[in-house]
Write a protein that holds these residues in place. Sequence first.
Motif, PDB file in Angstrom:
ATOM      1  N   GLN A  38     -11.319  -2.946  39.625  1.00  0.00           N
ATOM      2  CA  GLN A  38     -12.602  -3.694  39.732  1.00  0.00           C
ATOM      3  C   GLN A  38     -13.342  -3.512  38.333  1.00  0.00           C
ATOM      4  OE1 GLN A  38     -15.296  -1.509  42.813  1.00  0.00           O
ATOM      5  NE2 GLN A  38     -14.866  -3.005  44.165  1.00  0.00           N
ATOM      6  N   SER A  39     -13.040  -2.352  37.488  1.00  0.00           N
ATOM      7  CA  SER A  39     -13.553  -2.179  36.313  1.00  0.00           C
ATOM      8  C   SER A  39     -12.879  -3.324  35.440  1.00  0.00           C
ATOM      9  CB  SER A  39     -13.324  -0.900  35.666  1.00  0.00           C
ATOM     10  OG  SER A  39     -13.999   0.062  36.349  1.00  0.00           O
ATOM     11  N   MET A  58     -14.128  -6.886  36.005  1.00  0.00           N
ATOM     12  CA  MET A  58     -15.472  -7.133  35.327  1.00  0.00           C
ATOM     13  C   MET A  58     -15.122  -7.227  33.731  1.00  0.00           C
ATOM     14  SD  MET A  58     -18.184  -7.704  36.823  1.00  0.00           S
ATOM     15  CE  MET A  58     -20.074  -7.519  37.001  1.00  0.00           C
ATOM     16  N   TYR A 108     -12.476   0.615  52.025  1.00  0.00           N
ATOM     17  CA  TYR A 108     -13.479   1.615  51.504  1.00  0.00           C
ATOM     18  C   TYR A 108     -14.640   1.714  52.311  1.00  0.00           C
ATOM     19  CZ  TYR A 108     -16.733   3.988  48.154  1.00  0.00           C
ATOM     20  OH  TYR A 108     -17.595   4.953  47.709  1.00  0.00           O
ATOM     21  N   LEU A 133     -17.575  -2.772  28.996  1.00  0.00           N
ATOM     22  CA  LEU A 133     -16.306  -2.528  29.815  1.00  0.00           C
ATOM     23  C   LEU A 133     -15.096  -2.786  29.175  1.00  0.00           C
ATOM     24  CD1 LEU A 133     -18.035  -4.920  32.678  1.00  0.00           C
ATOM     25  CD2 LEU A 133     -18.457  -2.415  32.298  1.00  0.00           C
ATOM     26  N   ALA A 176     -17.827   0.419  41.062  1.00  0.00           N
ATOM     27  CA  ALA A 176     -16.687   0.598  40.001  1.00  0.00           C
ATOM     28  C   ALA A 176     -16.886  -0.535  38.862  1.00  0.00           C
ATOM     29  CB  ALA A 176     -15.623   0.590  40.880  1.00  0.00           C
ATOM     30  N   PRO A 177     -17.295  -1.838  39.305  1.00  0.00           N
ATOM     31  CA  PRO A 177     -17.270  -2.435  38.099  1.00  0.00           C
ATOM     32  C   PRO A 177     -18.056  -2.307  36.813  1.00  0.00           C
ATOM     33  CG  PRO A 177     -17.649  -3.973  39.839  1.00  0.00           C
ATOM     34  CD  PRO A 177     -17.374  -2.227  40.394  1.00  0.00           C
ATOM     35  N   SER A 178     -19.110  -1.553  36.964  1.00  0.00           N
ATOM     36  CA  SER A 178     -19.887  -0.909  35.907  1.00  0.00           C
ATOM     37  C   SER A 178     -19.535   0.313  35.409  1.00  0.00           C
ATOM     38  CB  SER A 178     -21.476  -1.020  36.189  1.00  0.00           C
ATOM     39  OG  SER A 178     -21.765  -2.278  36.742  1.00  0.00           O
ATOM     40  N   MET A 179     -18.602   0.832  35.987  1.00  0.00           N
ATOM     41  CA  MET A 179     -18.215   2.429  35.673  1.00  0.00           C
ATOM     42  C   MET A 179     -17.900   2.751  34.093  1.00  0.00           C
ATOM     43  SD  MET A 179     -15.519   3.986  38.316  1.00  0.00           S
ATOM     44  CE  MET A 179     -15.348   5.862  37.916  1.00  0.00           C
ATOM     45  N   GLU A 203     -19.786   2.212  46.451  1.00  0.00           N
ATOM     46  CA  GLU A 203     -18.973   3.002  45.711  1.00  0.00           C
ATOM     47  C   GLU A 203     -19.669   4.064  44.713  1.00  0.00           C
ATOM     48  OE1 GLU A 203     -17.957  -0.544  43.532  1.00  0.00           O
ATOM     49  OE2 GLU A 203     -16.942  -1.487  45.450  1.00  0.00           O
ATOM     50  N   GLY A 204     -21.049   4.002  44.448  1.00  0.00           N
ATOM     51  CA  GLY A 204     -21.824   4.831  43.677  1.00  0.00           C
ATOM     52  C   GLY A 204     -21.579   6.365  44.431  1.00  0.00           C
ATOM     53  N   ILE A 239     -18.237   7.700  43.184  1.00  0.00           N
ATOM     54  CA  ILE A 239     -18.503   7.852  41.611  1.00  0.00           C
ATOM     55  C   ILE A 239     -19.120   9.239  41.448  1.00  0.00           C
ATOM     56  CG2 ILE A 239     -19.333   6.943  39.382  1.00  0.00           C
ATOM     57  CD1 ILE A 239     -18.725   4.216  40.646  1.00  0.00           C
TER      58      ILE A 239
END
Lengths: 207, 202, 297
Positions: free
Chosen positions: A110-111, A114, B43, B184, C87-90, C119-120, C123
């Motif tokens: 996912q990361s 993005m 998930y 990112l 997760a995209p902003s992780m 997802e938070g 995390i």
Amino acid sequence: MAKRGVPLALCFVMGVLMAVQFFVPHPLSRYVYENVLDWMQIVSVFALAVGVIGLGRIHWRRVVVRRAGWRYSIATLAGLAVMGILGVVGGIEQGTPYAWLFRYVQAPMQSTMMSLLAFFVVSAAYRGFRVRTREAGILLAAAMVVMLGRVPIGEAIHRAIPIASNWVLNVPNTAAMRGITIGIGLGAISTSLRIIFGVERSYLGVE
Amino acid sequence: MAMTTIGIWVAAILTLAIYSFLYRDNPIYKLAEHILVGVSLGYFVGLYWHTTLIPKLWVPLVEGGNVLVLVPLAMGLLMLTRFSLRWSWLSRVPMAFVIGAGAGVSIPTAVDARVYRQIEATMIPLTSLSSVILVVGVAATLVYFLFSVRHEGALGKVATLGTWFLMVGFGATFGYTVMARISLLIGRMQFLLGDWLHLLAD
Amino acid sequence: MPDPRTEREHGFERPEPRRRLKNEAIARLGQVDRRILYLAIAVAVVGILFRPLGLRIPVTDEVRRVYDAIEELPARTPILISFDFGAPSMPELYPMTVAVVRHCFRRDLRVLGLGLLPEGASIGAEVLDSVADEMGRVYGVDYVHLGYKPQIEAAILGMGEDIVRVFPRDFRSQPTAEYPVMDGIENYRDIPLMVGFASGTEMVLWIQYAGARYGQRIVSGAAAVMATVFYPYLDSGQIEGLIPGLRGASEYEQLIGMTGRASRGMDAQSVAHLLIIGCIILGNVGYLASRSRRGEG
């Protein structure tokens, strides 16, 4: 009649009840309020189930009728089954296979997905950011000030750049975003009222 | 430890699989993308099971004997009627419940947080150029959003000023968006070069 | 063969061949292949990660206010930390969560974690457990991870009445009320400060429901893409401090005296921004040249 009347009536009752509750701190009111909040959460579990079943069915059909890309659908179904079963059976906290899959499979993908946008933003800046009008010029100037002012090299170039960047963010940007915030706030209130009074019914779908 | 190492290798391979899209769309990217869809959905299943279904429905009903939770259970089951052409209208009942309650709770708080407090914060003494710009900017932006009146004459000029403020806001947002996207990329590169290949100094 | 009279009537003349060639070369600046751009940004970022410039990062007022708000809390004060991002902003938000959680543990605060984006929750568990391990903090005594609940508005509002009712079991599926860390905590009234990390508008919901309705004090960390939205709330005092994006995270790392991933990434961020500004200028030069060439042609 019941197909639309019952949901509309329920929506009205719930909306009025929850709005009025704000002004009536009575124990009974609080009891109803807390239960409704709990129920909203429980109902959403089934909304998720609808999503999982729906998507699962789409991919299952693709596999069964061997539609184009059906092999990829096997990967989706396998991912769903493995993660879902491991989560339900083995738990979700740190140290479980579920947490491992999240950390090393789901989160990295996912990361990365993005982060592809970093490349696209370069391409967009190069191809799309044309100063054709005065407004585009103002937009570009503000963007440049923020882009330079928010990274250390801005200060290295000139001390005034981060100061200008902070000013842009705290004054004209705040003014514009406040205008938008108030607009959205008023819009949200009117939409909520329209929903409660049955004027806005798009959530009912089409018959 | 071994699982961590295996995990880092798996994550690195999947990261590269996703990046292969930059060259062109290809089967490896598609495979990774489809695995991601499945795993992400799985998930949710695990998470909702342990954080909501069991503690908010199963335990209160079976261990606590709280029959009140039968109400949301019934509503939730109505949600599943979406898969039946004949009975799908019943799924509107739980939808109406959640949407109606959500609309109800949002009204008083939206008035306070998004409107009243924001207007209050704009009622400031005009002692500096910045404070004047802030107040003028908010007013001009709001005038721009006043669609029920034709933007002509003095009002038109104020609305134009409003668009300039909006452009500054959008420009700042664009600048921050660039920053976000690059962050990112930096994060993923730190992972590939540091965690995976150990090429970066700690 | 175009009629020269028509061209003169329209107010332009055919340029000389040398000038035309120059214009075409400039116009070609607007036609670089996207893959070359992709390569350029990748090389710029990777190159600087290997050879950092070590540029100074000044701390801004909004980030310092988050630090001060946590710093002034007495030891054993409960603090609520919400991990509302996926997760995209992780890569962007993870470093700031590590820095803030580390600060909280160093101040010996009682940390109550949760995540109101699915997802938070995972995390949050990862951040809390790893920093706690590193700093010798004990689960259930020094911190607890409440986990996730759907319907973000309902969860935030419910916590204003009774936190244990919203989270009867924690992320480890154990009864929340039995942990010593929860002693004396019923709702927001018992929690002097809340820190929200958000990738989207979740923070606005915290402001609207926990802040406006229950008077909860809030500070926030935000993905840079959403940061501009929060400035009006910062100005109005509805949030008392703001950590915007990786840059904010690097400032926070500096404030607590650690060199984390955010600080190490800021040089690469600088060079990438310069490259993008260069791309914008190049694209516009090419555009203006091709426009004047069209005019000439």
